[in-house]
Write a protein that holds these residues in place. Structure first.
Motif, mmCIF file in Angstrom:
data_model
loop_
_atom_site.group_PDB
_atom_site.id
_atom_site.type_symbol
_atom_site.label_atom_id
_atom_site.label_comp_id
_atom_site.label_asym_id
_atom_site.label_seq_id
_atom_site.Cartn_x
_atom_site.Cartn_y
_atom_site.Cartn_z
ATOM 1 N N LEU A 1 0.836 -1.209 0.000
ATOM 2 C CA LEU A 1 0.000 0.000 0.000
ATOM 3 C C LEU A 1 0.870 1.259 0.000
ATOM 4 O O LEU A 1 0.615 2.201 -0.757
ATOM 5 C CB LEU A 1 -0.928 0.002 1.217
ATOM 6 N N SER A 2 1.911 1.217 0.829
ATOM 7 C CA SER A 2 2.766 2.406 0.874
ATOM 8 C C SER A 2 3.473 2.604 -0.461
ATOM 9 O O SER A 2 3.688 3.735 -0.897
ATOM 10 C CB SER A 2 3.762 2.313 2.032
ATOM 11 N N CYS A 3 3.828 1.471 -1.135
ATOM 12 C CA CYS A 3 4.417 1.588 -2.478
ATOM 13 C C CYS A 3 3.465 2.321 -3.416
ATOM 14 O O CYS A 3 3.872 3.233 -4.159
ATOM 15 C CB CYS A 3 4.696 0.200 -3.072
ATOM 16 N N VAL A 4 2.213 1.918 -3.377
ATOM 17 C CA VAL A 4 1.221 2.535 -4.268
ATOM 18 C C VAL A 4 1.049 4.004 -3.918
ATOM 19 O O VAL A 4 1.029 4.884 -4.781
ATOM 20 C CB VAL A 4 -0.123 1.785 -4.183
ATOM 21 N N GLN A 5 0.941 4.272 -2.607
ATOM 22 C CA GLN A 5 0.691 5.655 -2.176
ATOM 23 C C GLN A 5 1.859 6.575 -2.516
ATOM 24 O O GLN A 5 1.660 7.768 -2.756
ATOM 25 C CB GLN A 5 0.413 5.686 -0.671
ATOM 26 N N GLU A 6 3.065 5.992 -2.531
ATOM 27 C CA GLU A 6 4.222 6.831 -2.808
ATOM 28 C C GLU A 6 4.411 7.130 -4.295
ATOM 29 O O GLU A 6 5.230 7.979 -4.657
ATOM 30 C CB GLU A 6 5.492 6.164 -2.251
ATOM 31 N N LEU A 7 3.678 6.428 -5.121
ATOM 32 C CA LEU A 7 3.763 6.724 -6.560
ATOM 33 C C LEU A 7 3.319 8.155 -6.816
ATOM 34 O O LEU A 7 2.422 8.658 -6.143
ATOM 35 C CB LEU A 7 2.843 5.781 -7.348
ATOM 36 N N PRO A 8 3.933 8.816 -7.791
ATOM 37 C CA PRO A 8 3.406 10.128 -8.185
ATOM 38 C C PRO A 8 1.926 9.998 -8.570
ATOM 39 O O PRO A 8 1.501 8.956 -9.076
ATOM 40 C CB PRO A 8 4.251 10.498 -9.402
ATOM 41 N N ASP A 9 1.181 11.061 -8.332
ATOM 42 C CA ASP A 9 -0.274 11.006 -8.510
ATOM 43 C C ASP A 9 -0.693 10.402 -9.839
ATOM 44 O O ASP A 9 -1.544 9.532 -9.910
ATOM 45 C CB ASP A 9 -0.858 12.428 -8.416
ATOM 46 N N ARG A 10 -0.067 10.899 -10.919
ATOM 47 C CA ARG A 10 -0.540 10.497 -12.251
ATOM 48 C C ARG A 10 -0.284 9.014 -12.504
ATOM 49 O O ARG A 10 -1.009 8.368 -13.243
ATOM 50 C CB ARG A 10 0.090 11.371 -13.327
ATOM 51 N N TYR A 11 0.780 8.461 -11.878
ATOM 52 C CA TYR A 11 1.044 7.031 -12.041
ATOM 53 C C TYR A 11 0.119 6.222 -11.139
ATOM 54 O O TYR A 11 -0.401 5.187 -11.531
ATOM 55 C CB TYR A 11 2.493 6.703 -11.669
ATOM 56 N N ARG A 12 -0.062 6.705 -9.911
ATOM 57 C CA ARG A 12 -0.870 5.970 -8.947
ATOM 58 C C ARG A 12 -2.307 5.794 -9.445
ATOM 59 O O ARG A 12 -2.874 4.715 -9.372
ATOM 60 C CB ARG A 12 -0.879 6.703 -7.597
ATOM 61 N N LEU A 13 -2.862 6.867 -9.959
ATOM 62 C CA LEU A 13 -4.253 6.800 -10.384
ATOM 63 C C LEU A 13 -4.416 5.808 -11.529
ATOM 64 O O LEU A 13 -5.328 4.978 -11.528
ATOM 65 C CB LEU A 13 -4.751 8.188 -10.802
ATOM 66 N N VAL A 14 -3.527 5.894 -12.509
ATOM 67 C CA VAL A 14 -3.635 4.995 -13.659
ATOM 68 C C VAL A 14 -3.444 3.543 -13.220
ATOM 69 O O VAL A 14 -4.194 2.654 -13.627
ATOM 70 C CB VAL A 14 -2.618 5.384 -14.757
ATOM 71 N N PHE A 15 -2.464 3.320 -12.360
ATOM 72 C CA PHE A 15 -2.215 1.949 -11.881
ATOM 73 C C PHE A 15 -3.434 1.385 -11.153
ATOM 74 O O PHE A 15 -3.870 0.266 -11.414
ATOM 75 C CB PHE A 15 -0.992 1.938 -10.949
ATOM 76 N N ASN A 16 -4.003 2.199 -10.274
ATOM 77 C CA ASN A 16 -5.197 1.769 -9.546
ATOM 78 C C ASN A 16 -6.348 1.461 -10.481
ATOM 79 O O ASN A 16 -7.001 0.424 -10.381
ATOM 80 C CB ASN A 16 -5.642 2.868 -8.576
ATOM 81 N N LEU A 17 -6.596 2.411 -11.380
ATOM 82 C CA LEU A 17 -7.754 2.280 -12.255
ATOM 83 C C LEU A 17 -7.616 1.053 -13.155
ATOM 84 O O LEU A 17 -8.551 0.277 -13.321
ATOM 85 C CB LEU A 17 -7.927 3.548 -13.107
ATOM 86 N N TYR A 18 -6.419 0.886 -13.702
ATOM 87 C CA TYR A 18 -6.240 -0.187 -14.688
ATOM 88 C C TYR A 18 -6.060 -1.539 -14.015
ATOM 89 O O TYR A 18 -6.784 -2.495 -14.303
ATOM 90 C CB TYR A 18 -5.027 0.122 -15.586
#
Lengths: 522, 180
Positions: free
Chosen positions: B115-132
């Protein structure tokens, strides 16, 4: 040990059953917010449920209307102030003596008028300092107040006032120029008024003075000229102190008037700002709509009774289907609530069936007449009996021949409904719940008798109130044709509260109408 | 408890029903918030905003679709809204990169760490990763939601994967060195 797998799958699997309970504080915050919203909502609903809500609607409509009228007033206000310009006494002998001097001043004054406004205002300041003595009263009372006000004003308001004051000054100019051929003294006083106006203007402008050196030089030159004028003015003023004493009091009034207009301007500005806040919430919505409508209306009584005479209580009544037509204006208070008012012509009528009508050779002799009807000449010749009460064996043959007539009562009203509509659904086909009261003003009152197929006017009812009320309840169906046009269908039940007095039996009149029409938003 | 009845009661603004609905779905939706947010407190803010929207818009919910799905969309939209306002999503200066095979070895990595890995992603990467990856949206859908091109979406996803892979591998090394 572990297999190699795509990173996506790693996260997908791990997060599959991922659930974390949030801090309870989150719900506390949510429920608090919901509570606030809920309170707002709850206030609205019983508000309309009560019949008293209608009164509130009336008040709101009143406020809205008032706001609109005030707005249109504001543009006229400065002019109204100017119309009250004092008509000054022109028969002062002392002043007549100074005419020559005055002429000079007027010439000079007209020069200064042609100069740019900045310079003009500077000069005005100069003049003021000379004229100070004469205007001490005005300055000490008026200025102080004006200054105080100045402090409290926000920038926005200041602007408004500036424009008002400027307009005032401009109008003074106009007034003056139109009065030129009149008394010279009057002209001078007009000038002084102008100066005072400028002073007021300056106070509000916080002495907006042109800072650039060029115009300062010009000013200096002009001021030299000005000194001579000032000297002259001084002498004039000294000799006409009396006149100025008069003027001063009037000027004080004037200042007060200016102040009043300023106060009004402030109040209006506040009103406007408050209004804006409300409007901003739902700025895009069109709130007003107008709806011409027609309706077939059916009139009858709920209980068995008669508005005409007690003997017809149990007779069958058949309601007429008449027409009502008119126009209504709707104002949306919010998304759900509308206030509506309008004016309709409402025609109603009903027949009392199974009435025996016969010619009575001796009308005044113990014959059954109708309690609540004032008969005309023709009516006085007739007698009426309820067919329900009669045993036909005892009835003379002349009566039985005329059996089964009816008495028809026809009434017309100007109806002024005031209603609230609560929107249950605002889809393409919207549903409103409508409640309110109507004021009914009687404009037609006729009673007919049908005798052997012939309909004759008998007279008019004596028991109808000139003004009465009805309680209205209806369902409104709106079909959205376009953004601005709605097709309306409103089956409405109107219970007449006090239209009839002195009725017999259980006479409970009502009107049922299906109001149809278009409404146009604007 | 009948869900439909609960929804009806929520439509009538009954606070008790709203509380029940919250307790039913809060943890599920909060995990969603956590994935889409930078940190815990931002996730809390998103959850609160999302529930306010849910209670406000619940009258518009038609019983046709899944209520859960409807709520999730609101939560995701709330999270996206936060970044849409800041226009951090559409950074186009980066060269678009092709997706590379990102395979790693499964290990006992904690959920907290991931979770912390995901949260630390820059916003634009995190959102796309989550969504996809986590919520199954297509690149086309993501492009529409984030107002970016689907090429940018793909490129951002690839970068997200690479960052995550690096982090996971670093973590593994750390764990291995500790256990040795």
């Amino acid at each position: 040990m572990s297999d190699k797998k795509h990173i996506d799958r790693l996260f997908q699997e791990k997060f599959k059953d991922f659930e974390v309970s949030p801090d309870p504080a989150v719900w506390d915050a949510i429920s608090q917010k919901l509570d606030q919203k809920d309170n707002k909502r709850r206030r609205i609903i019983p508000f309309w449920l009560k019949l008293g809500g209608i009164a509130a609607g009336l008040a709101l409509l009143f406020i809205v209307g008032k706001g609109i009228f005030n707005n249109s007033d504001s543009s006229n206000e400065p002019q109204i102030v100017e119309e009250k310009l004092p008509v000054l006494p022109s028969n002062n002998n002392n002043n007549q003596l100074e005419l020559n001097n005055l002429n000079d001043i007027i010439e000079d004054d007209s020069l200064t008028e042609a100069e740019p406004p900045e310079i003009n205002s500077e000069k005005t300041n100069e003049k003021e300092s000379v004229l100070k003595d004469n205007f001490e009263v005005v300055q000490s009372s008026g200025n102080k107040r004006l200054n105080n006000e100045n402090k409290t004003l926000s920038n926005n308001r200041k602007n408004t006032i500036n424009t008002t004051a400027r307009r005032d000054a401009a109008i003074v100019n106009n007034d003056k120029s139109s009065n030129v051929p009149l008394d010279k003294k009057q002209l001078l006083i007009g000038k002084e008024e102008h100066l005072l106006k400028n002073k007021v203007n300056n106070n509000f402008n916080n002495a907006v003075v042109d800072n650039n050196t060029q115009s300062n030089e010009q000013n200096a030159k002009n001021l030299d000229n000005e000194n001579t004028i000032i000297d002259q003015t001084k002498s004039v003023l000294n000799s006409s102190e009396e006149a100025f004493a008069n003027t001063t009091t009037e000027e004080t009034d004037k200042t007060e008037e200016v102040e009043n207009s300023i106060e009004k301007a402030i109040a209006e500005q506040q009103q406007l700002e408050e209004g804006k806040l409300v409007e901003d919430e739902e700025a895009n919505r069109k709130r007003w709509s107008v709806a011409p409508n027609v309706a077939p209306v059916y009139f009858n009584t709920l209980g068995s009774g008669s508005s005409i005479d007690g003997q017809f209580n149990s007779n069958s009544k058949s309601g007429n289907i008449d027409m009502s037509y008119g126009v209504a204006v709707n104002y949306e208070l919010n998304k759900r609530l509308k206030v509506r008012a309008g004016i309709n012509q409402l025609n109603i009528g009903y027949n009392t069936n199974n009435v025996i009508v016969y010619n009575n050779p001796e009308p005044l002799l113990e014959t059954p007449t109708l309690k609540n009807v004032k008969m005309n000449n023709e009516g006085q010749m007739l007698s009426f009996l309820s067919g329900d009460d009669l045993n036909f064996a005892q009835v003379p043959s002349v009566v039985t021949q005329n059996i089964s007539s009816s008495i028809d009562q026809e009434l017309g009203f100007i109806e002024v409904p005031l209603e609230l509509a609560y929107t249950l659904s605002d889809k393409k086909l919207g549903v409103d719940l409508i409640g309110g009261v109507s004021t009914l003003i009687l404009n037609r009152n006729e009673i007919y008798g049908s005798l052997q197929g012939e309909r004759t006017l008998l007279g008019e009812a004596t028991n109808i109130n000139k003004t009465s009320f009805s309680a209205n309840l209806g369902v409104g169906l709106n079909y959205t044709v376009s953004e601005k046009v709605n097709l309306k269908l409103e089956p409405t039940f109107k219970y007449q509260l006090n239209t009839f007095t002195d009725t017999s039996g259980n006479f409970q009149p009502f009107v049922f109408g299906v109001y149809t029409g278009f409404s146009f938003k604007f | 408890m009948n869900l439909e009845l609960l929804i009806e009661e929520c439509k009538n603004n009954e606070i008790k029903a709203q509380g029940q609905l919250y307790s039913l779905y809060a943890s599920q939706l909060f995990s969603l918030c956590l994935k889409y947010s930078r940190n815990y407190s931002e996730a809390e803010d998103n959850l609160q905003d999302a529930f306010m929207t849910i209670f406000k818009k619940i009258t518009q919910f038609k019983s046709k679709g899944s209520f859960e799905g409807w709520m999730k969309r609101i939560v995701i939209n709330t999270a996206l809204q936060r970044y849409r306002d800041k226009s951090v999503l559409n950074i186009v200066d980066e060269a678009q990169i092709q997706d590379v095979s990102v395979e790693i070895e499964e290990d006992n990595l904690s959920l907290d760490f991931l979770l912390s890995c995901v949260q630390e992603l820059p916003d634009r990467y995190r959102l796309v990763f989550n969504l996809y990856v986590l919520d199954g949206y297509s690149h086309k859908e993501i492009a529409d939601m984030l107002e970016i091109s689907s090429g940018t979406s793909k490129s951002n996803l690839a970068r997200a994967r690479m960052i995550l892979k690096t982090k996971v591998e670093q973590q593994k090394e750390r764990l291995n060195s500790q256990s040795l």
